[in-house]
Enzyme design. Structure first.
Site, PDB file in Angstrom:
ATOM      1  N   ASP A  40      42.407  41.194  33.026  1.00 38.71           N
ATOM      2  CA  ASP A  40      43.026  41.389  34.329  1.00 38.71           C
ATOM      3  C   ASP A  40      44.497  41.726  34.062  1.00 38.71           C
ATOM      4  OD1 ASP A  40      43.490  41.057  37.148  1.00 38.71           O
ATOM      5  OD2 ASP A  40      44.345  39.102  36.693  1.00 38.71           O
ATOM      6  N   LEU A  41      45.198  42.264  35.050  1.00 38.06           N
ATOM      7  CA  LEU A  41      46.609  42.619  34.828  1.00 38.06           C
ATOM      8  C   LEU A  41      47.559  41.628  35.503  1.00 38.06           C
ATOM      9  CD1 LEU A  41      48.773  44.709  33.843  1.00 38.06           C
ATOM     10  CD2 LEU A  41      48.481  45.837  36.037  1.00 38.06           C
ATOM     11  N   ASP A  42      47.563  41.667  36.845  1.00 33.09           N
ATOM     12  CA  ASP A  42      48.515  40.844  37.592  1.00 33.09           C
ATOM     13  C   ASP A  42      48.235  39.366  37.367  1.00 33.09           C
ATOM     14  OD1 ASP A  42      49.651  43.119  38.615  1.00 33.09           O
ATOM     15  OD2 ASP A  42      48.570  43.055  40.501  1.00 33.09           O
TER      16      ASP A  42
ATOM     17  N   GLU B 296      41.289  36.182  33.086  1.00 33.23           N
ATOM     18  CA  GLU B 296      41.672  36.241  34.505  1.00 33.23           C
ATOM     19  C   GLU B 296      42.597  35.094  34.916  1.00 33.23           C
ATOM     20  OE1 GLU B 296      41.592  37.452  37.495  1.00 33.23           O
ATOM     21  OE2 GLU B 296      40.370  39.237  37.279  1.00 33.23           O
ATOM     22  N   ASP B 297      43.334  35.302  36.004  1.00 33.04           N
ATOM     23  CA  ASP B 297      44.154  34.209  36.566  1.00 33.04           C
ATOM     24  C   ASP B 297      43.704  33.850  37.982  1.00 33.04           C
ATOM     25  OD1 ASP B 297      45.103  36.636  37.746  1.00 33.04           O
ATOM     26  OD2 ASP B 297      46.805  35.487  38.496  1.00 33.04           O
TER      27      ASP B 297
ATOM     28  N   LYS C 276      36.677  42.361  43.398  1.00 33.12           N
ATOM     29  CA  LYS C 276      36.430  41.003  42.916  1.00 33.12           C
ATOM     30  C   LYS C 276      36.257  40.118  44.155  1.00 33.12           C
ATOM     31  CE  LYS C 276      39.573  41.946  39.084  1.00 33.12           C
ATOM     32  NZ  LYS C 276      40.881  41.704  38.468  1.00 33.12           N
TER      33      LYS C 276
ATOM     34  N   ASN D 241      47.884  50.353  41.210  1.00 36.64           N
ATOM     35  CA  ASN D 241      49.134  50.642  40.493  1.00 36.64           C
ATOM     36  C   ASN D 241      49.058  50.221  39.024  1.00 36.64           C
ATOM     37  OD1 ASN D 241      50.790  51.526  42.845  1.00 36.64           O
ATOM     38  ND2 ASN D 241      50.312  49.470  43.567  1.00 36.64           N
TER      39      ASN D 241
ATOM     40  N   THR E 157      53.202  39.931  38.677  1.00 31.60           N
ATOM     41  CA  THR E 157      53.621  40.775  39.801  1.00 31.60           C
ATOM     42  C   THR E 157      53.422  40.076  41.144  1.00 31.60           C
ATOM     43  OG1 THR E 157      51.449  41.730  39.643  1.00 31.60           O
ATOM     44  CG2 THR E 157      53.242  43.052  38.750  1.00 31.60           C
TER      45      THR E 157
ATOM     46  N   ARG F 168      43.961  45.547  48.126  1.00 31.66           N
ATOM     47  CA  ARG F 168      45.049  45.733  49.101  1.00 31.66           C
ATOM     48  C   ARG F 168      44.545  45.599  50.545  1.00 31.66           C
ATOM     49  NH1 ARG F 168      47.730  51.297  48.154  1.00 31.66           N
ATOM     50  NH2 ARG F 168      47.687  50.459  46.029  1.00 31.66           N
TER      51      ARG F 168
ATOM     52  N   LYS G 177      45.484  36.632  45.302  1.00 31.44           N
ATOM     53  CA  LYS G 177      45.425  37.033  43.886  1.00 31.44           C
ATOM     54  C   LYS G 177      44.069  37.649  43.559  1.00 31.44           C
ATOM     55  CE  LYS G 177      48.908  34.076  41.827  1.00 31.44           C
ATOM     56  NZ  LYS G 177      49.166  32.918  40.971  1.00 31.44           N
ATOM     57  N   GLY G 178      44.103  38.834  42.974  1.00 32.16           N
ATOM     58  CA  GLY G 178      42.870  39.503  42.564  1.00 32.16           C
ATOM     59  C   GLY G 178      42.149  40.215  43.693  1.00 32.16           C
ATOM     60  N   ILE G 179      42.628  40.037  44.932  1.00 35.00           N
ATOM     61  CA  ILE G 179      41.974  40.618  46.113  1.00 35.00           C
ATOM     62  C   ILE G 179      42.576  42.003  46.392  1.00 35.00           C
ATOM     63  CG2 ILE G 179      41.582  40.214  48.608  1.00 35.00           C
ATOM     64  CD1 ILE G 179      40.259  38.076  46.874  1.00 35.00           C
TER      65      ILE G 179
ATOM     66  N   SER H 133      41.703  45.642  36.448  1.00 33.39           N
ATOM     67  CA  SER H 133      42.627  45.162  37.483  1.00 33.39           C
ATOM     68  C   SER H 133      42.222  45.730  38.831  1.00 33.39           C
ATOM     69  CB  SER H 133      44.043  45.634  37.149  1.00 33.39           C
ATOM     70  OG  SER H 133      44.893  45.444  38.257  1.00 33.39           O
ATOM     71  N   ALA H 134      42.387  44.908  39.880  1.00 31.48           N
ATOM     72  CA  ALA H 134      42.107  45.370  41.243  1.00 31.48           C
ATOM     73  C   ALA H 134      43.221  46.279  41.758  1.00 31.48           C
ATOM     74  CB  ALA H 134      41.962  44.167  42.163  1.00 31.48           C
ATOM     75  N   SER H 135      44.294  46.403  40.968  1.00 33.37           N
ATOM     76  CA  SER H 135      45.464  47.141  41.459  1.00 33.37           C
ATOM     77  C   SER H 135      45.373  48.640  41.219  1.00 33.37           C
ATOM     78  CB  SER H 135      46.726  46.612  40.789  1.00 33.37           C
ATOM     79  OG  SER H 135      47.816  47.421  41.163  1.00 33.37           O
TER      80      SER H 135
HETATM   81  P1  B16 Z   1      47.490  47.124  44.659  1.00 35.54           P
HETATM   82  P2  B16 Z   1      44.793  42.077  39.456  1.00 35.54           P
HETATM   83  C1  B16 Z   1      45.480  42.527  42.007  1.00 35.54           C
HETATM   84  O1  B16 Z   1      45.647  42.770  40.651  1.00 35.54           O
HETATM   85  C2  B16 Z   1      46.503  41.530  42.542  1.00 35.54           C
HETATM   86  O2  B16 Z   1      46.280  40.245  41.973  1.00 35.54           O
HETATM   87  C3  B16 Z   1      46.369  41.427  44.039  1.00 35.54           C
HETATM   88  O3  B16 Z   1      47.315  40.525  44.561  1.00 35.54           O
HETATM   89  C4  B16 Z   1      46.568  42.820  44.666  1.00 35.54           C
HETATM   90  O4  B16 Z   1      46.409  42.784  46.081  1.00 35.54           O
HETATM   91  C5  B16 Z   1      45.544  43.781  44.039  1.00 35.54           C
HETATM   92  O5  B16 Z   1      45.704  43.786  42.638  1.00 35.54           O
HETATM   93  C6  B16 Z   1      45.684  45.188  44.573  1.00 35.54           C
HETATM   94  O6  B16 Z   1      46.907  45.723  44.151  1.00 35.54           O
HETATM   95  O7  B16 Z   1      47.943  46.936  46.063  1.00 35.54           O
HETATM   96  O8  B16 Z   1      48.615  47.384  43.680  1.00 35.54           O
HETATM   97  O9  B16 Z   1      46.387  48.143  44.540  1.00 35.54           O
HETATM   98  O10 B16 Z   1      45.143  40.621  39.464  1.00 35.54           O
HETATM   99  O11 B16 Z   1      43.330  42.361  39.713  1.00 35.54           O
HETATM  100  O12 B16 Z   1      45.329  42.814  38.244  1.00 35.54           O
HETATM  101 MG    MG Z   2      45.181  38.655  38.485  1.00 35.98          MG
END
Ligand code: B16
Ligand code: MG
Length: 222
Positions: free
Chosen positions: A10-12, A172-173, A148, A121, A18, A50, A46-48, A117-119
């Site tokens: 996982d990233l964040d 994961e966190d 996730k 970015n 972040t 956007r 966290k992990g959810i 990562s769910a992000s």
């Molecule tokens: P974005 P992860 C997740 O990253 C974050 O924990 C979560 O808070 C955020 O809403 C999600 O990415 C989406 O991010 O808006 O940048 O697409 O923990 O899965 O690395």
């Molecule tokens: Mg995370």
């Protein structure tokens, strides 16, 4: 075959923190909409994804029914523009302790490495941290049907790496992330307070406690 082939990160919250930037960007939007938003609620995001995060914030503020899908997309876009400005400050000094050593040990052992990562970015953040070169695969969340805690993202990472899920360690966190790893049939490492992660195979309080040899030993003796 029962052997370790890959690590999927996982990233964040694992590679860099972040969460504070997500909090500040959501908080500004929530203030503008007149809904309350706290650090406690931010923990639940966290992990959810956007859009799922926005839905939770609006539901919590009892404004869930007030916006059309199109309006919600505009709100999520606005939050993201703010978030992207905030993360411009990220540099290699923001890599969490112990992470670069672990990534180096994984690559030196000849194992594969993926980012789940769910992000949206994620690639930009990895580049800002100067860590992108370690990863064989970065899962593109835009190609996934479910976020996730669904296991799809970790299963996709294994598929792209061409490895078996049971031969992977996921890190994961977030509770949603650990559920995703376990439901993918993988060995789960959680970072955070032990009581939050009953499904994890190992819990480390912080990334500083991660050790390649310890992880391998625990994976082989599972
Ligand atoms: P974005 P992860 C997740 O990253 C974050 O924990 C979560 O808070 C955020 O809403 C999600 O990415 C989406 O991010 O808006 O940048 O697409 O923990 O899965 O690395
Ligand atoms: Mg995370």
């Amino acid at each position: 075959m029962d052997k370790l082939q890959a690590f999927i990160f996982d990233l964040d919250g694992v590679i860099t923190d972040t969460a504070e930037y997500h909090y500040l960007a959501w908080k500004a939007l929530a203030d503008e909409l007149g809904v309350s938003f706290s650090r406690e609620l931010n923990e639940e995001l966290k992990g959810i994804s956007r859009m799922d995060s926005l839905d939770k914030i609006l539901e919590f503020g009892q404004k869930g029914a007030e916006f059309t899908t199109e309006e919600k997309e505009k709100l999520a876009k606005k939050k993201n523009e703010h978030y992207v400005l905030l993360i411009k400050k990220i540099s290699p000094s923001d890599i969490l302790p112990g992470i670069e050593k672990l990534l180096t040990d994984i690559k030196s052992a000849g194992l594969s490495l993926a980012l789940a990562s769910a992000s949206k970015n994620a690639t930009m953040v990895l580049e800002a941290l100067n860590l992108k070169q370690y990863f064989d695969v970065i899962v593109d969340v835009n190609t996934l049907k479910k976020g996730k805690p669904d296991p799809e993202i970790f299963l996709r990472a294994a598929e792209l790496l061409n490895v078996q899920p049971e031969n992977c360690i996921g890190v994961e966190d977030a509770i949603a992330g650990v559920d995703s790893i376990k439901d993918a049939g993988m060995f789960a490492v959680a970072i955070g307070p032990e009581h939050l992660f009953p499904r994890a195979d190992i819990v480390y309080q912080t990334t500083n406690d991660l050790s390649y040899n310890d992880l391998i030993g625990k994976f082989l003796n599972r």
